[in-house]
Design a protein around this motif. Sequence first.
Motif, short mmCIF file in Angstrom:
data_model
loop_
_atom_site.label_atom_id
_atom_site.label_comp_id
_atom_site.label_asym_id
_atom_site.label_seq_id
_atom_site.Cartn_x
_atom_site.Cartn_y
_atom_site.Cartn_z
N GLY A 1 0.83 -1.19 0.00
CA GLY A 1 0.00 0.00 0.00
C GLY A 1 0.87 1.25 0.00
O GLY A 1 2.10 1.19 0.06
N HIS A 2 0.21 2.41 -0.01
CA HIS A 2 0.90 3.70 -0.14
C HIS A 2 1.93 3.90 0.97
O HIS A 2 3.10 4.20 0.70
CB HIS A 2 -0.15 4.82 -0.11
N THR A 3 1.53 3.73 2.22
CA THR A 3 2.42 3.97 3.35
C THR A 3 3.49 2.91 3.45
O THR A 3 4.68 3.20 3.68
CB THR A 3 1.61 4.02 4.66
N GLU A 4 3.10 1.67 3.28
CA GLU A 4 4.05 0.56 3.37
C GLU A 4 5.14 0.69 2.31
O GLU A 4 6.33 0.45 2.58
CB GLU A 4 3.28 -0.76 3.21
N ASN A 5 4.75 1.10 1.11
CA ASN A 5 5.72 1.25 0.03
C ASN A 5 6.70 2.38 0.32
O ASN A 5 7.90 2.27 0.02
CB ASN A 5 5.00 1.52 -1.29
N TYR A 6 6.21 3.47 0.91
CA TYR A 6 7.09 4.58 1.27
C TYR A 6 8.16 4.13 2.25
O TYR A 6 9.36 4.41 2.07
CB TYR A 6 6.26 5.72 1.85
N LEU A 7 7.77 3.41 3.29
CA LEU A 7 8.73 2.91 4.27
C LEU A 7 9.70 1.92 3.64
O LEU A 7 10.90 1.91 3.95
CB LEU A 7 7.99 2.27 5.45
N TRP A 8 9.20 1.09 2.75
CA TRP A 8 10.04 0.13 2.04
C TRP A 8 11.10 0.84 1.21
O TRP A 8 12.28 0.48 1.23
CB TRP A 8 9.17 -0.75 1.15
N MET A 9 10.71 1.90 0.50
CA MET A 9 11.65 2.58 -0.38
C MET A 9 12.68 3.40 0.39
O MET A 9 13.78 3.68 -0.12
CB MET A 9 10.90 3.47 -1.37
N ILE A 10 12.37 3.79 1.61
CA ILE A 10 13.33 4.52 2.44
C ILE A 10 14.39 3.57 2.98
O ILE A 10 15.59 3.84 2.91
CB ILE A 10 12.62 5.21 3.62
N ASN A 11 13.95 2.43 3.52
CA ASN A 11 14.85 1.56 4.28
C ASN A 11 15.28 0.29 3.55
O ASN A 11 16.25 -0.35 3.95
CB ASN A 11 14.18 1.16 5.60
#
Length: 359
Positions: free
Chosen positions: A146-156
Amino acid sequence: MFQQGLKGVVAVQTAIASVDGDRGELRYRGQLVGDVIQGKSFDETAYFLWYGQWPDAEQLTNLQQQLISYRELPAHIVEIAQLLPKETPLMDAMRTLVSAYTHAEFQATSPAEQAIALTAALPVMTAAFYRLQIGQELISPRDDFGHTENYLWMINGQEPTRVQTEALETYLKLTMEHGMNASTFAARVTISTESDLVSAVVSAIGTMKGPLHGGAPSGVIDLLDKMKTEDRIDAVITEKLDRGEKIMGFGHRVYRTEDPRSVILRDKCFELQGEDPWIDLATVAEKHIVNLLNERKPGRALYTNVEFYAAAIMRSIAMPTQLFTPTFSIARIVGWTAHALEQQDNNVIFRPQSEYIGS
């Protein structure tokens, strides 16, 4: 009559959101924000703010597919990100990359779809430049996140936990919109000239960058770091009060009662108690701090604001401080674009008067 900073001046009539500081209420489309976001995803909440109604199953599927498709950045955006000096502040990089996002395919779409595209692309651009800054390889977006999960994935580059995703998504939904704040006003002023949506978002990002508006909750992070454990809370706060220092994360310029966003974040943190030590520390610390403030400053009624629990959430997911304001912007772009679309529907250019006071 002159009002410095336009304080108290009504410049816009909107159906998107309202803030009642005296009653401590934030409403999205007339509904209390807690009722709006309960059980709803980032995507559903964004749809509600953009269109004023909830999506049916088909509409939600279409929106999710659009958000996923726009995670793939145009090649020229990646190239520009790679050319920017690594020391460029993240908000400056975001402003630059968004300004360059316009291309033929994007321009051919409707303003509503452009809002979706920019909302999907902004966290990807942010994560990409952050990775370049710290000398790490870029991470491709995940279609199954999802939107939030993907953001955290792409950061870390690591799959976030359920606790991390739930906590951050609650924050993002609560900060999508907050009435006629400075960055939203900047977006509406820009679009009122019949400029484009990209320019409106660039104006908003430039405004959000200012510490008086988009200031990160780093002061609360420092406070939590000093306390570290429950048994140190009273000593740390007492020392600060003895020195006449402000307790960061308490008090708000608008809300005269509890910040409703803080209340909801607190409830989410209570749900997650026992699963993260920083969230546990924040929930306990609030009670201690409120009691000490009531003793030392009776009648002031200082309550937690959204930054207090936002800081606890950011600390729990180990988010670097330079990502705080960009993350705030990743949420608020929904409100910016909703207001820009509303302005286009019934547009009059903003043209206030000035009063000459020179010699």
